[in-house]
Design a protein around this motif. Sequence first.
Motif, mmCIF file in Angstrom:
data_model
loop_
_atom_site.group_PDB
_atom_site.id
_atom_site.type_symbol
_atom_site.label_atom_id
_atom_site.label_comp_id
_atom_site.label_asym_id
_atom_site.label_seq_id
_atom_site.Cartn_x
_atom_site.Cartn_y
_atom_site.Cartn_z
ATOM 1 N N ALA A 1 10.837 5.622 5.224
ATOM 2 C CA ALA A 1 10.313 4.503 4.384
ATOM 3 C C ALA A 1 11.137 4.210 3.066
ATOM 4 O O ALA A 1 10.636 4.564 1.944
ATOM 5 N N PRO A 2 12.245 3.685 3.195
ATOM 6 C CA PRO A 2 13.244 3.843 2.078
ATOM 7 C C PRO A 2 12.683 2.921 0.897
ATOM 8 O O PRO A 2 13.270 3.007 -0.352
ATOM 9 N N TYR A 3 12.010 1.990 1.100
ATOM 10 C CA TYR A 3 11.483 0.940 0.188
ATOM 11 C C TYR A 3 9.848 1.206 -0.224
ATOM 12 O O TYR A 3 9.326 0.403 -0.840
ATOM 13 N N GLY A 4 9.399 2.217 0.334
ATOM 14 C CA GLY A 4 8.064 2.545 -0.003
ATOM 15 C C GLY A 4 6.926 1.858 1.014
ATOM 16 O O GLY A 4 7.704 1.304 1.882
ATOM 17 N N GLN A 5 5.830 2.151 0.710
ATOM 18 C CA GLN A 5 4.890 1.593 1.502
ATOM 19 C C GLN A 5 3.966 0.787 0.884
ATOM 20 O O GLN A 5 3.139 1.230 -0.286
ATOM 21 N N TRP A 6 3.624 -0.453 1.200
ATOM 22 C CA TRP A 6 2.952 -1.468 0.483
ATOM 23 C C TRP A 6 1.474 -1.806 1.264
ATOM 24 O O TRP A 6 1.455 -2.379 2.286
ATOM 25 N N THR A 7 0.513 -1.739 0.209
ATOM 26 C CA THR A 7 -0.871 -1.764 0.919
ATOM 27 C C THR A 7 -1.414 -3.184 0.609
ATOM 28 O O THR A 7 -1.196 -3.675 -0.586
ATOM 29 N N ALA A 8 -1.870 -3.699 1.576
ATOM 30 C CA ALA A 8 -2.581 -5.048 1.478
ATOM 31 C C ALA A 8 -3.684 -4.821 0.524
ATOM 32 O O ALA A 8 -4.551 -4.164 0.671
ATOM 33 N N SER A 9 -4.003 -6.116 -0.078
ATOM 34 C CA SER A 9 -5.168 -6.326 -0.946
ATOM 35 C C SER A 9 -6.005 -7.537 -0.354
ATOM 36 O O SER A 9 -7.295 -7.625 -0.804
ATOM 37 N N THR B 1 7.123 -6.038 -7.600
ATOM 38 C CA THR B 1 6.508 -6.646 -6.502
ATOM 39 C C THR B 1 7.280 -6.237 -5.080
ATOM 40 O O THR B 1 8.735 -6.068 -5.394
ATOM 41 N N LEU B 2 6.818 -6.983 -4.208
ATOM 42 C CA LEU B 2 7.661 -6.602 -2.906
ATOM 43 C C LEU B 2 8.891 -7.565 -2.607
ATOM 44 O O LEU B 2 9.798 -7.092 -2.401
ATOM 45 N N SER B 3 8.666 -8.621 -3.139
ATOM 46 C CA SER B 3 9.746 -9.695 -2.909
ATOM 47 C C SER B 3 10.782 -9.188 -4.147
ATOM 48 O O SER B 3 12.170 -9.624 -3.689
ATOM 49 N N SER B 4 10.651 -8.715 -5.256
ATOM 50 C CA SER B 4 11.662 -8.478 -6.105
ATOM 51 C C SER B 4 12.275 -7.039 -5.820
ATOM 52 O O SER B 4 13.375 -6.881 -6.197
ATOM 53 N N THR B 5 11.563 -6.407 -4.975
ATOM 54 C CA THR B 5 12.274 -5.151 -4.261
ATOM 55 C C THR B 5 13.229 -5.411 -3.304
ATOM 56 O O THR B 5 14.205 -4.752 -3.320
ATOM 57 N N LEU C 1 2.823 -12.104 -1.242
ATOM 58 C CA LEU C 1 2.854 -12.197 0.154
ATOM 59 C C LEU C 1 4.008 -11.525 0.897
ATOM 60 O O LEU C 1 5.331 -11.534 0.501
ATOM 61 N N ALA C 2 3.514 -10.707 1.974
ATOM 62 C CA ALA C 2 4.363 -9.752 2.561
ATOM 63 C C ALA C 2 5.067 -10.659 3.777
ATOM 64 O O ALA C 2 4.900 -10.472 5.022
ATOM 65 N N ARG C 3 5.916 -11.639 2.958
ATOM 66 C CA ARG C 3 6.715 -12.206 4.013
ATOM 67 C C ARG C 3 7.996 -11.384 4.577
ATOM 68 O O ARG C 3 8.078 -10.301 4.116
ATOM 69 N N CYS C 4 8.826 -11.895 5.407
ATOM 70 C CA CYS C 4 9.871 -11.080 6.035
ATOM 71 C C CYS C 4 10.963 -10.732 5.047
ATOM 72 O O CYS C 4 11.513 -11.584 4.149
ATOM 73 N N ALA C 5 11.013 -9.632 4.520
ATOM 74 C CA ALA C 5 12.162 -8.889 3.572
ATOM 75 C C ALA C 5 13.334 -8.797 4.078
ATOM 76 O O ALA C 5 13.763 -8.343 5.191
ATOM 77 N N VAL C 6 14.507 -9.186 3.179
ATOM 78 C CA VAL C 6 16.108 -9.004 3.861
ATOM 79 C C VAL C 6 16.139 -7.876 4.252
ATOM 80 O O VAL C 6 16.875 -7.476 5.068
ATOM 81 N N ALA C 7 15.578 -6.549 3.522
ATOM 82 C CA ALA C 7 15.809 -5.337 3.776
ATOM 83 C C ALA C 7 15.258 -4.775 5.044
ATOM 84 O O ALA C 7 15.634 -3.753 5.327
ATOM 85 N N PHE D 1 2.644 -2.282 4.897
ATOM 86 C CA PHE D 1 3.724 -2.936 5.063
ATOM 87 C C PHE D 1 5.019 -1.806 4.915
ATOM 88 O O PHE D 1 4.769 -1.366 3.401
ATOM 89 N N VAL D 2 5.846 -1.587 5.608
ATOM 90 C CA VAL D 2 7.010 -0.545 5.255
ATOM 91 C C VAL D 2 8.477 -1.226 5.783
ATOM 92 O O VAL D 2 8.785 -1.322 6.661
ATOM 93 N N PRO D 3 8.784 -1.656 4.542
ATOM 94 C CA PRO D 3 10.007 -2.486 4.741
ATOM 95 C C PRO D 3 11.163 -1.548 5.431
ATOM 96 O O PRO D 3 11.156 -0.305 4.885
ATOM 97 N N ALA D 4 11.914 -1.944 6.191
ATOM 98 C CA ALA D 4 13.093 -1.447 6.591
ATOM 99 C C ALA D 4 12.751 0.058 7.337
ATOM 100 O O ALA D 4 13.514 0.938 7.300
ATOM 101 N N TYR D 5 11.711 0.018 7.734
ATOM 102 C CA TYR D 5 11.113 1.462 8.572
ATOM 103 C C TYR D 5 12.075 1.626 9.650
ATOM 104 O O TYR D 5 12.632 0.835 10.482
ATOM 105 N N GLU D 6 12.290 2.990 9.869
ATOM 106 C CA GLU D 6 13.426 3.539 10.858
ATOM 107 C C GLU D 6 13.130 4.976 10.887
ATOM 108 O O GLU D 6 13.299 5.778 10.234
#
Length: 208
Positions: free
Chosen positions: A14-22, A52-56, A173-179, A5-10
């Motif tokens: 990948a400004p917030y990094g790449q998050w790997t599913a476990s 964590t993703l949500s805290s980021t 959980l990779a729910r939808c991130a605000v960013a 998962f790559v939040p805010a990809y454009e």
Amino acid sequence: SRWIFVPAYENGSAPYGQWTASKLTTPSQWGTDGNISYDTGFATVASLNGATLSSTVGASGVSFNQSRGLTYNAFGYPAAAPFNGATLQSCSGTATDDPYGQSESQGIPCDMTGGSSGGPWFIGTGSAGSQNSINSFGYNNVPNTMFGPYWGSVIQNAYDSASAWASASSGDLARCAVAGPLCGLKVSRGVRAALPRAGPQRSRHPPR
């Protein structure tokens, strides 16, 4: 490890990094039976650099068993022409039932193409609202309409299972991130056996 998962990809950023599913969780009605009405999955992602993703980037809420025919804002990264999969696109409109009755899914006015699968549908305004479906499929002869599954009790049970596993494993959980509103809430099956043998044909929107 093959789901990221790559939040805010454009445009490759990948400004917030790449998050790997476990762990990936999906209803058996989709993962095993290929029933398009349950085309949803949930990804638990590991922490990244101790965070964590949500805290980021924040996280949206989710809703289940809502009324049909609501107004949605949908997001995705369509890759088929005229799009290239590099930028976030959106659609909005009021949901209507599958005109052929071949699924429990609902459709909204949308010109997003293949590659947008898994992008979230929000009740309300963008990621400030509550997620209640995802981009799933389109009919070849129903132009400019995106269909998404109705999130009822079956999909809620899958979410609850994923959420419990995430809590027990200190995942997120990779729910939808605000960013970056695109969520990876889609598990793609290698072979889909649910296409109708006759009548209107659906076109899939494979995830990026």
